[in-house]
Design a protein around this motif. Sequence first.
Motif, short mmCIF file in Angstrom:
data_model
loop_
_atom_site.label_atom_id
_atom_site.label_comp_id
_atom_site.label_asym_id
_atom_site.label_seq_id
_atom_site.Cartn_x
_atom_site.Cartn_y
_atom_site.Cartn_z
N GLN A 19 0.89 -1.12 -0.10
CA GLN A 19 0.17 0.15 -0.35
C GLN A 19 0.50 1.36 -0.05
OE1 GLN A 19 -3.48 0.16 2.87
NE2 GLN A 19 -3.58 2.19 2.72
N LEU A 20 1.72 1.16 0.42
CA LEU A 20 3.24 2.19 1.31
C LEU A 20 3.64 2.93 -0.57
CD1 LEU A 20 3.90 4.53 2.69
CD2 LEU A 20 5.41 2.97 3.56
N VAL A 21 3.80 1.76 -1.02
CA VAL A 21 4.61 1.34 -2.54
C VAL A 21 3.65 2.43 -3.74
CG1 VAL A 21 5.77 0.60 -4.49
CG2 VAL A 21 6.00 0.22 -1.98
N ASP A 22 2.40 1.39 -3.87
CA ASP A 22 1.27 2.02 -4.35
C ASP A 22 0.88 3.57 -4.11
OD1 ASP A 22 0.25 -0.41 -5.12
OD2 ASP A 22 -0.83 -0.68 -4.16
N VAL A 23 0.89 3.74 -2.54
CA VAL A 23 0.26 5.95 -2.39
C VAL A 23 1.67 6.33 -2.97
CG1 VAL A 23 0.91 7.36 -0.67
CG2 VAL A 23 -0.90 4.54 -0.16
N VAL A 24 3.38 6.36 -3.15
CA VAL A 24 3.94 6.75 -3.24
C VAL A 24 4.25 6.99 -4.50
CG1 VAL A 24 6.52 7.31 -3.92
CG2 VAL A 24 5.77 6.27 -1.30
N ALA A 25 3.56 6.06 -5.76
CA ALA A 25 4.07 5.60 -6.61
C ALA A 25 2.75 6.39 -7.69
CB ALA A 25 3.61 4.16 -7.60
N THR A 26 1.00 6.75 -7.09
CA THR A 26 0.04 7.75 -7.27
C THR A 26 0.61 8.67 -6.95
OG1 THR A 26 -1.11 5.31 -6.44
CG2 THR A 26 -2.50 8.05 -6.86
N ASN A 27 1.13 9.66 -6.01
CA ASN A 27 1.90 10.63 -5.75
C ASN A 27 2.12 11.87 -6.00
OD1 ASN A 27 -0.85 11.12 -3.76
ND2 ASN A 27 -0.31 9.11 -3.40
N ILE A 28 3.75 11.12 -6.85
CA ILE A 28 4.90 11.49 -6.52
C ILE A 28 4.79 11.95 -8.19
CG2 ILE A 28 6.03 9.50 -7.78
CD1 ILE A 28 8.36 11.01 -6.58
N TYR A 77 12.48 6.32 3.15
CA TYR A 77 13.07 7.84 3.39
C TYR A 77 13.08 8.50 2.19
CZ TYR A 77 16.34 3.03 5.18
OH TYR A 77 17.09 3.11 6.02
N HIS A 78 13.18 10.04 2.44
CA HIS A 78 12.89 11.25 2.07
C HIS A 78 13.75 12.32 1.90
CE1 HIS A 78 10.74 13.67 0.53
NE2 HIS A 78 9.71 14.46 0.43
N MET A 79 14.66 11.57 1.42
CA MET A 79 15.69 12.97 1.43
C MET A 79 15.29 14.61 0.64
SD MET A 79 17.65 10.76 1.11
CE MET A 79 19.65 12.04 0.93
N GLY A 80 14.64 14.56 0.77
CA GLY A 80 13.61 15.82 0.57
C GLY A 80 13.44 16.88 2.27
N ILE A 81 12.99 15.85 2.57
CA ILE A 81 12.89 16.33 3.85
C ILE A 81 14.20 16.46 4.48
CG2 ILE A 81 10.52 15.09 4.42
CD1 ILE A 81 11.66 13.05 5.52
N TYR A 82 15.43 15.90 4.19
CA TYR A 82 16.45 16.02 5.05
C TYR A 82 17.10 17.47 4.19
CZ TYR A 82 21.54 15.12 5.91
OH TYR A 82 23.26 15.92 6.43
N ALA A 83 17.03 17.81 3.29
CA ALA A 83 17.02 19.10 1.86
C ALA A 83 16.42 20.23 2.36
CB ALA A 83 17.32 19.03 1.25
N ASP A 84 15.35 20.41 3.23
CA ASP A 84 14.25 21.35 3.53
C ASP A 84 14.01 21.40 4.68
OD1 ASP A 84 12.02 23.03 2.41
OD2 ASP A 84 11.25 21.87 1.08
N ILE A 123 1.54 10.91 4.53
CA ILE A 123 2.30 10.52 2.80
C ILE A 123 2.53 10.69 1.74
CG2 ILE A 123 3.92 8.11 2.30
CD1 ILE A 123 4.13 8.98 5.21
N GLY A 124 0.97 10.55 0.72
CA GLY A 124 0.84 10.60 -0.15
C GLY A 124 1.12 12.34 -0.32
N GLU A 125 0.77 12.91 0.60
CA GLU A 125 0.52 14.57 0.22
C GLU A 125 2.12 15.11 0.09
OE1 GLU A 125 -1.57 17.13 2.81
OE2 GLU A 125 -2.74 15.15 3.33
N LEU A 126 3.07 14.34 1.53
CA LEU A 126 3.89 14.69 1.34
C LEU A 126 4.97 14.56 0.20
CD1 LEU A 126 6.65 15.06 3.14
CD2 LEU A 126 7.49 12.44 3.88
N VAL A 127 5.14 12.91 -0.24
CA VAL A 127 5.28 12.38 -1.75
C VAL A 127 4.86 13.96 -2.77
CG1 VAL A 127 5.34 10.81 -3.35
CG2 VAL A 127 5.99 10.59 -1.01
N SER A 128 3.66 14.56 -3.16
CA SER A 128 3.85 14.73 -4.05
C SER A 128 4.05 16.16 -3.38
CB SER A 128 1.96 14.70 -3.98
OG SER A 128 1.05 16.49 -2.62
N LYS A 129 4.92 17.28 -2.47
CA LYS A 129 5.16 18.15 -2.19
C LYS A 129 6.71 18.89 -3.19
CE LYS A 129 2.20 19.53 1.24
NZ LYS A 129 1.43 20.52 1.21
N MET A 130 7.55 17.72 -3.76
CA MET A 130 8.33 18.25 -4.17
C MET A 130 8.73 17.61 -5.64
SD MET A 130 12.56 17.98 -2.82
CE MET A 130 11.64 18.63 -1.13
#
Length: 144
Positions: A19-28, A77-84, A123-130
């Motif tokens: 489900q997590l993989v699907d959420v990322v794939a749908t929202n990235i 692992y979300h490199m964007g939250i490390y950088a922003d 997580i879907g919202e987070l993934v969509s933000k960058m």
Amino acid sequence: MENIYMEQVEGKWRDAFSQLVDVVATNIPDGFEQTMQYGMVSYVVPLTAYPDGYHVTPNTPLPFISLAVQKRHIALYHMGIYADPTLLSWFQEEYAKRVPTKLNMGKSCIRFTSTKNIPFDLIGELVSKMTPAQWISHYEEAKK
């Protein structure tokens, strides 16, 4: 590639991980590419979009998000939250509002030790933000 990884995932984690993989794939955002990188299901900026690649490993696409099942948790692992720092702050605040358990997190790694409290919508919202362009900009700034 994702299917090969899923075959290795222990049963108790399988549904939530899928489900997590699907959420990322749908929202990235468009422009990221799903691949296997460092033994994980990953979303990267492909070399066709960013030929400089990842400075740590030349000729490797720039990593952005990776998902893995460890012995005691699912890791995102979300490199964007490390950088922003602004994105990190937003995520921490939203997590506290939406999830009854404490956030278990390293610099870029969000750990889910239970499948019961994974905030898939967040997580879907987070993934969509960058976007890839924004990620490249943050990455290049951090390299300086």
